[in-house]
Design an enzyme around this catalytic site. Structure first.
Site, mmCIF file in Angstrom:
data_model
loop_
_atom_site.group_PDB
_atom_site.id
_atom_site.type_symbol
_atom_site.label_atom_id
_atom_site.label_comp_id
_atom_site.label_asym_id
_atom_site.label_seq_id
_atom_site.Cartn_x
_atom_site.Cartn_y
_atom_site.Cartn_z
ATOM 1 N N THR A 189 0.108 -4.820 16.060
ATOM 2 C CA THR A 189 0.516 -4.823 14.852
ATOM 3 C C THR A 189 1.909 -4.122 14.771
ATOM 4 O OG1 THR A 189 -0.542 -2.783 14.192
ATOM 5 C CG2 THR A 189 -1.623 -4.615 14.079
ATOM 6 N N LYS A 447 4.167 3.815 -9.045
ATOM 7 C CA LYS A 447 3.196 4.305 -10.014
ATOM 8 C C LYS A 447 4.030 4.935 -11.125
ATOM 9 C CE LYS A 447 -0.273 5.239 -6.632
ATOM 10 N NZ LYS A 447 0.195 5.867 -5.307
#
Ligand code: ADP
Length: 550
Positions: A189, A447
């Site tokens: 990955t 957020k």
């Protein structure tokens, strides 16, 4: 009582045996790094793969040795797919867009024994050849006439010529039979943080995934198709298309290093391509070329887009201007990679075209073999059919259970029944029909005042603006709200656009408090080795950015 059916291990070599016997005359066409177009058949592929398997044995490769490739999509790479795995060794496809230090790291970590490379990557080989610890031979994937000059060759230890290795062998070779759980191939990955980790596929997981990938409600491939995988064979096995080719007998068309709009378009037309697959950034180049030259696709029916969210504007452009259906799909290296594909249920057929485009923008429903769920921060499963998004978990027979060499420990999270689930790191919602929509990578979520803002939605809106080539939305620090969205935009060449115009474009499309606080125009957005926007780099570059609202 056991069933009484034949026991036959699911082996990758069986795909090749099938293709040779039942689709022997079907073509495989490749744009070569040598500059020409090469064509041969599945029968040729099978014959040469057997010779290659013998050549590997002659080089001392045995199960479960790792054999690495640094190569484009092409027939020689496909021969390696079958010869290496088929003989019981492990094919390690290396992403050539990685930094040489990373390539050395993963070649050492995988303990690669032989490394095959396309001539394009000769400079890379020169940079790593004397640093890797285990590689005993480097094989240039070409013929004698195109081998590197003697002075260059002298600096690469044990440099061999691919076609010479094959010429030394005949094709009298029987594929060995072994346990279907044997390791077949290895992909690392990209590891945006920390070292890359290896994902080790098995013959069984690969064959099962291939069945699933070819299905009508997945990539929908058949013997009548001509498939051009733009997604590289060094990135999660080109989403399994080299295996799907053998399983279905579809014609395969490999673009080699020619990934620009013009080169791809030429192949689409000359080879009657019906299906293609790639990441959104590649299609941007193709669409720009086709539009600028007022061209049409005469055979292309559909293209699979995944790897990052496909902007609705792209789905629209393919459909409305070119009559090409976009098949939005989602997955990851850890999932072989296919998890969901966005195909319609019967109820969607009654919808208007615009409503259908809205469905197609979702990442789609789980294909058989993959189960998925979304959970809250405490791991409690969230209901489908609400606007609430949660962490996306998956399980299934082609999903990772451990990283290679147990790197990072046990990645799975157990449910009450004791089943392990793999946390994907994606944040998603799932509608009442089971269609999953990624709202963010968990590390990219913004957020604001305790609420999540999905950056992908904000990017998709910006990318629907005619002056925007690419847009990334990242969190910028804010004294009151903790974080607020900051939009980073690359304009189309020659396009005029102000911050005010772009922000006004959001009106009515999204809750007002989701509107980005500011826009930064840049010349380029950094892309990673698999063509995805590197938001971590943008966050780093803009970490001291002061929002006007702060
Ligand atoms: P890498 O970036 O390491 O090569 P993968 O190719 O395995 O990793 O990427 C997997 C990730 O790519 C997924 O977890 C998801 O975040 C993203 N991704 C893949 N397909 C889509 C899609 N259709 N929409 C949004 N994100 C996607």
């Amino acid at each position: 009582m056991n069933g009484q059916m034949m026991q036959q291990p699911l082996l990758i070599s069986s795909l090749l045996v099938h293709a040779e016997r039942h689709h022997g005359e079907r073509e495989i066409v490749s744009r070569r790094v040598e500059g020409d177009i090469h064509r041969y058949t599945y029968k040729d592929l099978a014959t040469r793969s057997r010779r290659l398997a013998k050549a590997l044995a002659a080089l001392g490769v045995k199960a479960p040795d790792r054999v690495a490739t640094l190569a484009w999509n092409g027939y020689r790479h496909m021969e390696l797919y079958y010869a290496v795995s088929g003989s019981g060794a492990v094919l390690h496809t290396v992403n050539p867009r990685l930094h040489p230090d990373q390539i050395v790291y993963i070649a050492d970590h995988a303990e690669d024994q032989v490394l095959f490379f396309d001539l394009t990557f000769l400079p890379l080989i020169q940079a790593v050849a004397n640093r890797t610890k285990t590689v005993k031979a480097f094989v240039a994937m070409t013929d004698r006439a195109h081998m590197p000059a003697a002075d260059v060759a002298a600096r690469i230890p044990h440099l061999l010529c691919y076609e010479e290795l094959l010429e030394a062998q005949d094709d009298r070779y029987a594929w060995p039979e072994f346990d279907e759980n044997t390791a077949s191939s290895l992909c690392y990955t990209s590891g945006t943080t920390g070292n890359p980790k290896g994902v080790l596929y098995s013959h069984r997981s690969t064959v099962l995934h291939t069945y699933a990938a070819a299905m009508p409600d997945a990539l929908n491939c058949s013997a009548r198709d001509s498939i051009l995988p733009v997604v590289p064979m060094f990135h999660v096995n080109a989403w399994s298309l080299p295996y799907v080719g053998c399983m279905t007998g579809a014609k395969l068309v490999y673009p080699g290093a020619g990934l620009d709009g013009k080169s791809l378009y030429e192949l689409f037309e000359s080879e009657g391509v019906t299906v293609s697959a790639g990441v959104p950034t590649v299609w941007q180049g193709l669409l720009a070329y086709v539009e600028a030259n007022d061209l049409k696709f005469s055979t292309m029916k559909r293209t699979v887009i995944g790897g990052s969210a496909c902007p609705p504007a792209m789905i629209h452009a393919f459909g409305e201007k070119f009559g090409v259906h976009v098949l939005h799909a989602w997955g990851m290296t850890e999932m072989s990679p296919l998890g969901t594909a966005c195909t319609f249920k019967p109820k969607h057929l009654a919808l208007s075209q615009e409503e259908r485009y809205a469905v197609m923008a979702k990442q789609g429903r789980a294909i058989y073999g993959v189960d998925m769920k979304i959970v809250d921060p405490n791991g409690k499963e969230l209901p489908w059919g609400s606007e609430t998004s949660g962490d996306l978990y998956v399980r299934g027979p082609w999903i990772i259970s451990r990283y290679f060499k147990e790197e990072g420990g046990d990645p799975l999270i157990k449910d009450e029944a004791g089943h392990g689930w793999f946390p994907t790191g994606d944040v998603a919602k799932i509608d009442a029909d089971g269609y999953m929509q990624i709202t963010d990578r968990s590390k990219d979520v913004i957020k604001s005042g305790g609420e999540w803002i999905g950056s992908i939605d904000l990017e998709n809106i910006a990318m629907a603006h005619p002056a925007v080539a690419m847009a990334a939305c990242i969190a910028a620090p804010h004294p009151k709200w903790d974080e607020r969205p900051l939009l980073v935009v690359m304009k189309k060449p020659g396009a005029e656009l102000t911050k005010e115009e772009l922000l006004a474009f959001y009106e009515g499309k999204i809750a007002k408090w989701w509107t980005p606080d500011d826009v930064v125009f840049v010349d380029a957005i950094p892309l990673g080795a698999t063509g995805k926007m590197q938001k971590n780099k943008l966050r780093e570059a803009l970490k001291d950015y002061k929002l006007p609202t702060a």
